[in-house]
Design a protein around this motif. Sequence first.
Motif, PDB file in Angstrom:
ATOM      1  N   ALA A 141     -69.782  53.190  86.340  1.00  0.00           N
ATOM      2  CA  ALA A 141     -68.681  52.452  85.519  1.00  0.00           C
ATOM      3  C   ALA A 141     -69.245  52.221  84.173  1.00  0.00           C
ATOM      4  CB  ALA A 141     -68.232  51.111  86.168  1.00  0.00           C
ATOM      5  N   LEU A 142     -68.193  52.304  83.186  1.00  0.00           N
ATOM      6  CA  LEU A 142     -68.523  52.042  81.875  1.00  0.00           C
ATOM      7  C   LEU A 142     -68.564  50.572  81.666  1.00  0.00           C
ATOM      8  CD1 LEU A 142     -67.046  54.769  79.618  1.00  0.00           C
ATOM      9  CD2 LEU A 142     -69.196  54.807  80.515  1.00  0.00           C
ATOM     10  N   GLU A 143     -69.330  49.719  80.863  1.00  0.00           N
ATOM     11  CA  GLU A 143     -69.236  48.532  80.580  1.00  0.00           C
ATOM     12  C   GLU A 143     -69.160  48.366  79.290  1.00  0.00           C
ATOM     13  OE1 GLU A 143     -72.901  47.135  82.308  1.00  0.00           O
ATOM     14  OE2 GLU A 143     -72.294  47.134  84.330  1.00  0.00           O
ATOM     15  N   GLY A 169     -68.974  52.816  75.277  1.00  0.00           N
ATOM     16  CA  GLY A 169     -69.525  52.013  76.443  1.00  0.00           C
ATOM     17  C   GLY A 169     -70.741  52.248  76.949  1.00  0.00           C
ATOM     18  N   LYS A 170     -71.261  51.455  77.647  1.00  0.00           N
ATOM     19  CA  LYS A 170     -72.487  51.400  78.381  1.00  0.00           C
ATOM     20  C   LYS A 170     -72.345  51.725  79.755  1.00  0.00           C
ATOM     21  CE  LYS A 170     -76.613  48.401  79.115  1.00  0.00           C
ATOM     22  NZ  LYS A 170     -77.074  47.114  78.612  1.00  0.00           N
ATOM     23  N   LEU A 171     -73.055  52.809  79.986  1.00  0.00           N
ATOM     24  CA  LEU A 171     -73.099  53.438  81.611  1.00  0.00           C
ATOM     25  C   LEU A 171     -74.048  52.498  82.217  1.00  0.00           C
ATOM     26  CD1 LEU A 171     -72.182  55.882  83.319  1.00  0.00           C
ATOM     27  CD2 LEU A 171     -74.220  57.038  82.519  1.00  0.00           C
ATOM     28  N   ASN A 172     -73.315  51.857  83.569  1.00  0.00           N
ATOM     29  CA  ASN A 172     -74.050  50.915  84.215  1.00  0.00           C
ATOM     30  C   ASN A 172     -75.210  51.826  85.020  1.00  0.00           C
ATOM     31  OD1 ASN A 172     -72.885  52.501  86.497  1.00  0.00           O
ATOM     32  ND2 ASN A 172     -71.844  50.473  87.200  1.00  0.00           N
ATOM     33  N   GLN A 173     -76.114  51.125  85.673  1.00  0.00           N
ATOM     34  CA  GLN A 173     -77.242  51.422  86.203  1.00  0.00           C
ATOM     35  C   GLN A 173     -76.927  52.215  87.367  1.00  0.00           C
ATOM     36  OE1 GLN A 173     -80.571  51.558  85.017  1.00  0.00           O
ATOM     37  NE2 GLN A 173     -79.879  50.415  83.026  1.00  0.00           N
TER      38      GLN A 173
END
Length: 372
Positions: free
Chosen positions: A132-134, A124-128
């Motif tokens: 949260a993960l995206e 997952g992508k860690l938001n800025q």
Amino acid sequence: MRPAFVAALALCLAALPAQAQQRFKSSAGDLVVETVAEGLQNPWGLAFLPDGRMLVTERAGRLRLVSSDGKLSAAIANTPNVTGRGQGGLLDVALDPDFAGNRLIYLSFAEPRAGGNGTSVARGKLNQADTALEQVAVIFRQMPTINSNMHFGSRLVFDRTGALFVTTGDRYGQRDEAQNPANHIGKVIRIRPDGSVPADNPNKPGWQPEIWSIGHRNVQGAALHPQSGQLWTAEHGARGGDEINTPKAGLNYGWPVITYGVDYSGLKIGEGTAKAGMEQPLFYWDPSIAPSGAAFYTGERWPGWKNSLFVGGLAGQMLVRLSTQGEAVTGEERLLDGLGERIRDVRQGPDGYLYLLSDDAKGRVLRVRPAP
């Protein structure tokens, strides 16, 4: 990293709150162990972000940030659902090699499924905002699904080509399946970051293409050697027979046919300690220390310890330093005797100190540094 940034980061990390300090002897002089953060529920895996903050998993299913002053974030949202029983839960965490550009992180976890559970890996992508993960997606599932709360593995290590090693366990009641290359039970797996199979995997006849090596019991420690780039693993035995291995493509590491341990009942396991076509460990423990996280030391705080492999002990409640020469273990030093903590993970921080996770319902992040 730029020298000025590294120096500033080291000062920042050194300013973390030092609580409940304890002092221990070592071959490199006295060590101080201090609490960096506390209040974690059975922390399992730790990864340093580029700015020096830490991502820490809690087995119950939370992913937390530990800030430069030792404070814990709220749980990061959108992590996978987990089987949080027995040895299951949210397990290891690793950053993508290009995290600074893509903000991708990888989580291993005990995934609940119809009919049981299994070790899985999600990306997952860690938001800025770091909250949260995206775009979370599962990129690997250990198969078959087993109804058990034991022996999930599972460490995550990127090799120098960008491929991801995933270690799995034999799920305890399925140990004979560790010799079956048609499934993922008791294996080391190697995949690309999207879950696809690297072209240079063994891909032997009868083997699932993502399998790198077979015959493993429950690998909970893994690290790349800083000079060779070879994967080294720390593997649980039964009653005795914990192993250090260097899993290589297409090889068989013997479990449960050969082992230096015995069953918990005291009965013999398998055929003995050696067999043609099966690899010997580089090192083994008898009695067991129940090895978990592992890390090679490359820093400057203890120059004499460079290239040593540090391994956490769960049952042993210790930190073990294994001196290495090439692909050989040349000595063992047992550290932090009397700390009274199950050491779940070991990492070298960007400041050159060692960081540990204590596996407890009131778990801590601990820092090990030379005594002043």
